[in-house]
Design an enzyme around this catalytic site. Structure first.
Site, PDB file in Angstrom:
ATOM      1  CE  LYS A   1       0.333   6.475  -1.921  1.00 40.24           C
ATOM      2  NZ  LYS A   1      -0.837   7.104  -1.208  1.00 40.24           N
TER       3      LYS A   1
ATOM      4  N   GLY B   1       1.015  -1.281  -0.016  1.00 38.54           N
ATOM      5  CA  GLY B   1      -0.046  -0.199   0.119  1.00 38.54           C
ATOM      6  C   GLY B   1       0.921   1.142   0.084  1.00 38.54           C
ATOM      7  CB  SER B   2      -0.046   4.754   0.999  1.00 38.08           C
ATOM      8  OG  SER B   2      -0.952   4.763   0.380  1.00 38.08           O
ATOM      9  CB  VAL B   3       4.399   1.674   3.671  1.00 43.49           C
ATOM     10  CG1 VAL B   3       3.586   1.950   4.994  1.00 43.49           C
ATOM     11  CG2 VAL B   3       4.080   0.301   3.109  1.00 43.49           C
TER      12      VAL B   3
END
Length: 664
Positions: free
Chosen positions: A413, A409-411
């Site tokens: 980014k 997921g967004s970790v």
């Protein structure tokens, strides 16, 4: 006259040749053949060389079986009998001969070497004379006489302990109660409550107390019980035939908190023994079944001491070979038991994983998986019902989540940001116009859109990280292009084995063959998979001027090893680190709930959707990774499964905050 002389010469030569053909074998040639058969361990053929007196003492079957049994029981290898023929030997002229031979071999108790004398006897059999070995038991081993027995005794090694960085025991040698009964005193009235307390069936108890070796009044062990289980022990002792005694056993002081990391030991199975028999394992061994107990079993188990003796009829014993016991080695970890326990307590009953490292040194401080199991009970033995309950549990308490790879997921980014910055696809200042809550590259995507939760336009890198903007990072990945994006991720050690002592699943990129897959990968979806240990390692460049630090687990490993040098420039590492601080510090940041007064945390949230296709309802895993920007000696990551409808990544954010409050 010449003819007569010629005839006599021919007859003389014929006589010499005939005499040569009828020459008797020499004792040394005969003994050499015997030695050759011995080296080939052809014991049945060796028997044919024995003297008449020797054969009266032992039959061919007894002779052959005795050699085979002794060599098998003592695990004889590298066997060599050496006999050198004497240069001058006049013993053939006599009725008896004597020679020395040297024996050398390896055994279960080490090397055995000896020199022995052998007597040979000239005998006539079937009208032919030959030499025969006057064999006795001392040919097998010196001082082994008729009636003596060969004994093997072992001295079990102490298993090495597993310790944390402060020498706190995570797997230690302690004691448990062995519960048993006095043979012949178990009544039908006692059988049922006894079986219930021991979590055994009545038939199992009956089988134990009626075994062939059992005699009246003997103690028959049934099961081992933890010394902490005081109430059950008291109930067992109250049953008249029950007795207890303390025995040595493996103890796991941190119980479920470290179960997946440390594992447990258990009795070796037949299949395991078949695989390990060449490494000195025996059917009596306890071996590591999971975790580090299994990974480092050979170092932990040590080597038993073994003594081979010749037991004399008068009770005395001659030592034939002896190998001293070697206790197992202790394994000291970089793990901090307090951090391990704190993360486990915060995860509680959740299905998930948590880990911590020192991002400057690479020392792994915690590896946690929940739900867990009781390693002490696993060592003592689960009942069939307990084992079935563990296997049937939908939360999979036997699954070691910190070794598995998940969609991050967004970790993901900050990693995408580092790759895109390095490629020049984005700059920190460039603000990208993004309108609405969903976006697609063009109509070729059909009904597929990338969505975001927070609005606003234009969006630069800082805002994209603070608000966790999926669209920004999808576009950044597309601008980077698939080859450069994949190469950038490989610099962060994707698609590589992490060379970590605990076996971890490899972090993978997956297919980037379509624009949609590339865009989704930019914000941690697509087919991107990461282990939590690798995730922590990928964040170390943001506190090490762009260098990625290798995670270590053993205390004797070198600290601060650079796994990948300059995966991101110091300038870009500083930019991303500053933005990660704002993810927590800014009131609008997705991780602002982790803010601690006077303790500046930086970090990143993530929510990974687990579903087959867009538009359907799936499950969500919530992520958070954080560290102190001023004293970056502790970096904690956590993933909690099934956070949908419960606040998403806010679930691990609050838990990680509590961990820092407890152990900072």
């Amino acid at each position: 006259m010449k003819k007569l002389v010629g005839t006599m010469l021919v007859m003389l030569l014929f006589g010499v040749a005939l005499a040569g053909c009828s020459k008797e074998p020499t004792p040394q040639d005969r003994f050499s053949k015997y030695i050759a058969l011995w080296n080939e361990q052809k014991f049945d053929q060796m028997y044919d060389y024995l003297s008449t007196d020797a054969k009266k003492k032992i039959t061919k079957e007894e002779f052959t079986n005795r050699y085979h049994k002794i060599y098998k029981d003592l695990q004889i290898t590298d066997f060599k009998i050496d006999f050198k023929k004497p240069k001058e030997d006049k013993q053939a002229e006599k009725e008896q001969a004597q020679y020395s031979f040297n024996a050398k071999m390896n055994s279960i108790a080490g090397s055995i070497q000896f020199t022995q004398k052998a007597k040979l006897q000239k005998e006539e059999r079937d009208d032919k004379k030959n030499w025969y070995v006057d064999w006795n038991t001392e040919f097998i081993f010196p001082k082994l006489q008729e009636g003596d027995k060969i004994g093997i005794s072992t001295d079990a090694p102490q298993r090495g302990e597993i310790l944390d960085r402060n020498d706190i025991g995570l797997a230690v040698n302690g004691q448990v109660y062995e519960v048993g009964v006095v043979a012949g005193k178990v009544t039908d009235q006692v059988l049922e409550p006894l079986a219930s307390l021991l979590k055994m069936s009545p038939d199992q108890i009956k089988k134990a107390i009626t075994a062939s070796w059992v005699k009246p009044e003997l103690f028959v062990p049934l099961k081992r019980v933890s010394m902490q289980d005081e109430e059950r022990i008291a109930q067992l002792i109250a049953l008249e035939p029950v007795q207890t005694r303390k025995v040595e056993a493996r103890i796991y002081p941190y119980d479920q908190a470290a179960a997946h990391l440390i594992g447990y030991v258990g009795a070796i199975t037949a299949d395991e023994l078949e695989k390990l028999k060449d490494k000195g394992y025996t059917s009596n061994d306890m071996i590591g079944k999971r975790g580090l107990e299994q990974v480092y079993d050979e170092q932990l188990k040590g080597k038993p001491g073994v003594k081979i003796t010749i037991k004399k009829k008068n009770g005395e014993a001659e030592v034939l070979a002896e190998k001293p016991v070697e206790d197992g080695k202790n394994i000291k970890l970089t793990i901090d038991a307090d951090v391990q326990a704190a993360i486990f307590d915060e995860l509680g009953k959740e299905a998930g994983t948590g880990a911590a490292i020192n991002p400057m040194t690479g020392e792994t401080l915690a590896l946690v998986s929940t739900p867990s199991f009781d390693p002490n009970q696993a060592m003592l033995g689960f009942s069939a019902a307990e084992w079935k309950a563990l296997q049937d549990n939908k939360q999979q308490p036997l699954s070691t989540r910190f070794k598995q790879a998940y969609a991050p997921g967004s970790v993901m980014k900050p990693i995408t940001a580092a790759v895109a910055l390095s490629s020049g696809a984005i700059t920190p200042e460039l603000a990208v116009p993004i309108l609405g809550s969903k976006w697609q590259k063009d109509k070729s995507w059909g009904g597929y859109f990338v969505t975001r939760v927070h609005g606003g336009s234009p969006i630069n890198l800082e805002k994209a990280l603070v608000f966790s903007d999926n669209i920004y990072f999808a576009q950044a990945a597309l601008k980077t292009e698939k080859d450069a994006f994949a190469d950038g991720l490989k610099k962060f050690d994707f698609e590589e084995d992490l060379a970590f002592p605990f076996p971890l699943e490899k972090s993978t990129i997956g297919a980037l063959d379509r624009d949609i897959a590339l865009a989704d990968s930019g914000y941690g979806q697509g087919q991107i998979q990461m282990s939590i240990v690798h995730l922590l390692s990928t964040y170390t460049p943001f506190v090490n001027n762009g260098n990625m630090i290798r995670p270590i687990l053993l205390a004797d490993e070198q600290q601060g090893q650079v796994l990948k040098e300059a995966v991101v420039s110091p300038e870009h590492a500083g930019v991303i680190a500053s933005d990660l601080r704002k993810v927590v510090g800014d009131t609008g940041g997705t991780a602002h709930a982790a803010e601690i007064l006077g303790y500046p945390l930086a970090g990143k949230t993530g929510t990974a959707e687990i579903k087959q296709k867009q538009g359907e309802t799936g499950t969500e895993n919530g992520w958070f990774i954080g560290y102190n920007t001023e004293l970056p000696s502790l970096m904690v990551a956590m993933m909690v499964e099934n956070v949908q409808g419960r606040g998403g990544s806010l679930v691990p954010v609050k838990k990680v905050k509590k961990v820092f409050e407890l152990v900072r």
